[in-house]
Structures are given as C-alpha cells and as structure tokens.
Design a protein around this motif. Structure first.
Motif, PDB file in Angstrom:
ATOM      1  N   PHE A   1       1.657  -8.987  17.759  1.00  0.00           N
ATOM      2  CA  PHE A   1       1.891  -7.566  17.494  1.00  0.00           C
ATOM      3  C   PHE A   1       2.372  -7.386  16.061  1.00  0.00           C
ATOM      4  O   PHE A   1       3.174  -8.173  15.553  1.00  0.00           O
ATOM      5  CB  PHE A   1       2.952  -7.007  18.450  1.00  0.00           C
ATOM      6  N   ARG A   2       1.882  -6.331  15.430  1.00  0.00           N
ATOM      7  CA  ARG A   2       2.385  -5.942  14.110  1.00  0.00           C
ATOM      8  C   ARG A   2       2.223  -4.440  13.961  1.00  0.00           C
ATOM      9  O   ARG A   2       1.125  -3.907  14.152  1.00  0.00           O
ATOM     10  CB  ARG A   2       1.642  -6.653  12.978  1.00  0.00           C
ATOM     11  N   VAL A   3       3.308  -3.771  13.627  1.00  0.00           N
ATOM     12  CA  VAL A   3       3.266  -2.325  13.420  1.00  0.00           C
ATOM     13  C   VAL A   3       2.770  -2.052  12.007  1.00  0.00           C
ATOM     14  O   VAL A   3       3.379  -2.517  11.034  1.00  0.00           O
ATOM     15  CB  VAL A   3       4.663  -1.708  13.627  1.00  0.00           C
ATOM     16  N   PRO A   4       1.665  -1.314  11.845  1.00  0.00           N
ATOM     17  CA  PRO A   4       1.172  -1.030  10.496  1.00  0.00           C
ATOM     18  C   PRO A   4       1.930   0.133   9.860  1.00  0.00           C
ATOM     19  O   PRO A   4       1.906   1.257  10.355  1.00  0.00           O
ATOM     20  CB  PRO A   4      -0.307  -0.662  10.743  1.00  0.00           C
ATOM     21  N   LEU A   5       2.627  -0.149   8.770  1.00  0.00           N
ATOM     22  CA  LEU A   5       3.311   0.870   7.988  1.00  0.00           C
ATOM     23  C   LEU A   5       2.818   0.765   6.550  1.00  0.00           C
ATOM     24  O   LEU A   5       2.771  -0.334   5.995  1.00  0.00           O
ATOM     25  CB  LEU A   5       4.832   0.689   8.039  1.00  0.00           C
ATOM     26  N   GLU A   6       2.487   1.867   5.947  1.00  0.00           N
ATOM     27  CA  GLU A   6       1.889   1.877   4.610  1.00  0.00           C
ATOM     28  C   GLU A   6       2.824   1.253   3.583  1.00  0.00           C
ATOM     29  O   GLU A   6       3.961   1.709   3.381  1.00  0.00           O
ATOM     30  CB  GLU A   6       1.557   3.322   4.201  1.00  0.00           C
ATOM     31  N   ARG A   7       2.355   0.169   2.953  1.00  0.00           N
ATOM     32  CA  ARG A   7       3.074  -0.529   1.883  1.00  0.00           C
ATOM     33  C   ARG A   7       4.480  -0.959   2.320  1.00  0.00           C
ATOM     34  O   ARG A   7       5.425  -0.958   1.523  1.00  0.00           O
ATOM     35  CB  ARG A   7       3.146   0.328   0.611  1.00  0.00           C
ATOM     36  N   VAL A   8       4.590  -1.361   3.576  1.00  0.00           N
ATOM     37  CA  VAL A   8       5.842  -1.891   4.104  1.00  0.00           C
ATOM     38  C   VAL A   8       5.509  -3.166   4.875  1.00  0.00           C
ATOM     39  O   VAL A   8       4.634  -3.153   5.747  1.00  0.00           O
ATOM     40  CB  VAL A   8       6.554  -0.885   5.032  1.00  0.00           C
TER      41      VAL A   8
ATOM     42  N   ALA B   1      16.128  -0.649   8.851  1.00  0.00           N
ATOM     43  CA  ALA B   1      15.282   0.540   8.964  1.00  0.00           C
ATOM     44  C   ALA B   1      13.855   0.183   9.369  1.00  0.00           C
ATOM     45  O   ALA B   1      13.236   0.871  10.189  1.00  0.00           O
ATOM     46  CB  ALA B   1      15.284   1.297   7.632  1.00  0.00           C
ATOM     47  N   VAL B   2      13.333  -0.921   8.804  1.00  0.00           N
ATOM     48  CA  VAL B   2      11.979  -1.358   9.153  1.00  0.00           C
ATOM     49  C   VAL B   2      11.907  -1.748  10.623  1.00  0.00           C
ATOM     50  O   VAL B   2      11.002  -1.338  11.361  1.00  0.00           O
ATOM     51  CB  VAL B   2      11.529  -2.528   8.256  1.00  0.00           C
TER      52      VAL B   2
ATOM     53  N   ASP C   1       5.480  -4.467  -0.392  1.00  0.00           N
ATOM     54  CA  ASP C   1       6.656  -4.009   0.359  1.00  0.00           C
ATOM     55  C   ASP C   1       7.484  -3.068  -0.512  1.00  0.00           C
ATOM     56  O   ASP C   1       8.674  -3.253  -0.697  1.00  0.00           O
ATOM     57  CB  ASP C   1       7.488  -5.220   0.808  1.00  0.00           C
ATOM     58  N   ASP C   2       6.799  -2.055  -1.038  1.00  0.00           N
ATOM     59  CA  ASP C   2       7.480  -1.131  -1.938  1.00  0.00           C
ATOM     60  C   ASP C   2       7.387   0.321  -1.466  1.00  0.00           C
ATOM     61  O   ASP C   2       7.721   1.238  -2.205  1.00  0.00           O
ATOM     62  CB  ASP C   2       6.907  -1.245  -3.349  1.00  0.00           C
ATOM     63  N   GLY C   3       6.946   0.530  -0.235  1.00  0.00           N
ATOM     64  CA  GLY C   3       6.796   1.884   0.274  1.00  0.00           C
ATOM     65  C   GLY C   3       8.034   2.342   1.031  1.00  0.00           C
ATOM     66  O   GLY C   3       8.870   1.538   1.444  1.00  0.00           O
ATOM     67  N   PRO C   4       8.145   3.656   1.218  1.00  0.00           N
ATOM     68  CA  PRO C   4       9.289   4.177   1.992  1.00  0.00           C
ATOM     69  C   PRO C   4       9.141   3.853   3.463  1.00  0.00           C
ATOM     70  O   PRO C   4       8.033   3.759   3.994  1.00  0.00           O
ATOM     71  CB  PRO C   4       9.205   5.689   1.750  1.00  0.00           C
TER      72      PRO C   4
END
Length: 240
Positions: free
Chosen positions: A99-106, A164-165, A235-238
């Motif tokens: 499993f991996r949660v896709p988060l933009e630029r995180v 937070a992530v 890994d530079d996104g909010p």
C-alpha cells in the motif's frame, strides 16, 4: 595486563556496529525517508536509480517455465482499490499487498501487509488495508511524540512533517474505496502470471526463481509515477 583482551575488543566492536546500524535505520525510517524495502535475500523490483525501460525489458526472461508455481511481484500501472487489485490478480494466490498513499510531491511510506485467507480476495485485501491504516496511525503518534521531544527547531519541523504525512496516510487508508494498492506478491504458475501480465491495470510482473519462498523476497516495487528511473520521488510539496 592493561586494556582490553582481543576477545573484549571484538565484543566492543560488535556492540558499536549494532548501535551504529540501529542509528542508521532510525535516521532513515519514516515517510520522509522515501520508500522502504521489505528485506530478504531474493530481490524483486528495480535497483535504486535503475533505468525503468531497461528494467521492464528484462522481466519476460525471468518468467518461470510451464509447471511450477512461483512467487512474483505484480506491479500496477496505477494505484488501485482493494477490489481493483483483487481483479488484477484474479487466478493467483495473493500473498502480500503493498500500500502507498499517493500525495503530490510528498514521499509516503510503502506498507507491506500479509494477505491471508482463501475466501474472497477483495475482503482479504480489505483486512490488510486495515492493518496498514493502523500502522500509519501509530507512525503519526510516534512522530508527534518525537517532535515534542526534539532538541532543535529543525528536528522538530522534520518530525512534525512526518507526523502530518502519516496522519494524511491514515485518513486516506481509512477513507471510502482508497486507491492505494500499488503492488502485490502473488503465487502462480507461468500461465497464471501470463494472464496477470496481460491485464490493463498491470504494468509489470517479475517472477522469483523456482523454489523461492515468499519469506525470502526483498521487495522494492516500481512506483506508478516512476517512468524514467527508479529514483525517490520529490518531497517538497505541502501535506494536505
């Protein structure tokens, strides 16, 4: 005699090595450190930084001859729900879900969960998803405690981002129909693996050598967003 004996010196060196390795593991763990690897002796997945096209081109030659069932890493073209992942692996025995949660630029964690049961594959994957969500929640709590005890503002900020992530991952993993399965380990014979590889949702199938057990696998699946090299995502996104 002054100083340590030869035996004492070796014991001291061994203890220091264990402490050092433990520190390295702790410094590199957590969502911000990039995808983890499930460790073992038979690697499935690209090497760090490997050319994706070359890796994919090498996989057909690794498929087993007709007859024996072998473990294989099924790498998906896009993140799927548990129902979609079960359909992609139909005709095989699913042993592990990634499993991996896709988060933009995180950078988010790869969560390897055992899949058990011989009944409904989607239901079994749903149980594994619940375990992944529980782990993400525990990671968030641990990072929050680390942030509270951090010695410097920089360390505190790093732990707060990890917390937070992981909290965002937990929300996604517990949400309705989370599309967060990126790979599966299955057991099947050549015909079954050929059928899986031909499905639209499947990007690649890498088989282990005959005789390999699931417990011997070291997993490092190709992420859906890795199209040029198998390099860590940014890994530079909010964090949402």
């Amino acid at each position: 005699m002054t100083g340590l004996s030869t035996r004492g010196l070796w014991v001291a060196v061994a203890v220091l090595a264990v402490v050092f390795l433990g520190a390295v593991w702790a410094a590199g763990s957590g969502p911000s450190a990039g995808p983890a690897t499930a460790t073992g002796s038979v690697r499935l997945g690209p090497e760090p930084g490997q050319d994706v096209a070359g890796y994919l081109a090498s996989l057909p030659a690794q498929l087993p001859p007709p007859g024996p069932a072998v473990p294989a890493l099924v790498q998906l073209a896009r993140p799927l729900s548990t129902t979609g992942a079960a359909a992609a692996a139909a005709g095989t025995q699913v042993r592990t879900a990634v499993f991996r949660v896709p988060l933009e630029r995180v950078q988010t964690a790869l969560r390897f969960e055992q899949v058990t049961g011989t009944g409904d594959p989607a239901a079994a994957l749903g149980v594994a998803l619940g375990r992944a969500a529980f782990t993400a929640d525990a990671d968030a709590g641990r990072a929050a405690r680390d942030a509270a005890g951090a010695a410097t503002p920089q360390a505190r900020a790093a732990f707060e981002r990890r917390a937070a992530v992981a909290a965002a991952e937990h929300r996604a993993l517990t949400g309705p129909d989370c599309a967060c399965v990126i790979a599966l380990v299955v057991t099947a014979d050549r015909a079954g693996l050929d059928a899986v590889a031909a499905r639209d949702a499947v990007r690649a199938v890498q088989a282990a050598p005959p005789g390999t057990t699931v417990g011997e696998l070291a997993l490092s699946p190709l992420l859906p967003g890795q199209t040029v090299t198998a390099s860590p995502p940014p890994d530079d996104g909010p964090v949402p």
